[in-house]
Motif scaffolding. Structure first.
Motif: not given
Length: 184
Positions: A63-64, A81-82, A86-89, A96-97
């Motif tokens: 995902q990241g 982007a960072n 972080v959200l993926a990690a 996200l929405p």
């Protein structure tokens, strides 16, 4: 920063608040807000992107990497982007929405704006929307950002929602009230 406790209390609100604070420190609130609008549009348009962000079988790393590629393709700012990384990690991409929505609310509050939704039985003209916006701005004492919606079941009139306040001047509600009064 005066942000309602309700926004900060939610998971999405805490992430959005953190992103807003970082963007404020870097002077990139407008860029991040634009990035999030781009992401929201991409989520609306792409079922594959929604699947990518909500699939629990995908690894954090996969995902990241996908989010990094997406950020590059959409030309998102480094901070955004960072943040996606972080959200993926943290396995939070599915939120996200809600994070985008909370960020919008925080940014609007910081600018002294309030969001309002006006629902009518038929589409309102630009003149009608402008007049309504002017009246609501005067009533609220701050700039009102209107979103228009259409619901033919209202029959006529308007339903205006500003935050947790609801002003229901629809014919449907009046008819329902009259029917209840006649039954009593």
């Amino acid at each position: 920063m005066d942000i309602s406790a309700g926004i900060k209390a939610s998971l999405a609100g805490r992430y959005a608040s953190a992103l807003f604070e970082l963007a404020s420190e870097n002077g990139t609130v407008t860029a991040v807000e634009s990035d999030l609008e781009t992401l929201a549009a991409a989520l609306d348009e792409s079922a594959d992107l929604v699947a990518l962000t909500t699939n629990p079988e995908l690894s954090r790393d996969a995902q990241g990497k996908a989010m990094a590629a997406l950020a590059k393709t959409l030309k998102l700012s480094p901070l955004t982007a960072n943040f996606l990384g972080v959200l993926a990690a943290n396995r939070r991409l599915a939120r996200l929405p809600a994070i985008i929505s909370a960020f919008r609310a925080i940014a609007a509050a910081q600018r002294g704006e309030v969001s309002a939704t006006v629902t009518s039985a038929h589409p309102l003209s630009a003149t009608q929307l402008a007049a309504l916006k002017k009246k609501l701005t005067a009533r609220e004492g701050r700039t009102v950002m209107l979103t228009a919606a259409v619901d033919p079941e209202l029959l006529g009139g308007l339903v205006v929602t500003i935050g947790s306040q609801r002003i229901d001047a629809s014919i449907r509600t009046r008819l329902n009230s009259l029917a209840k009064a006649m039954q009593a």
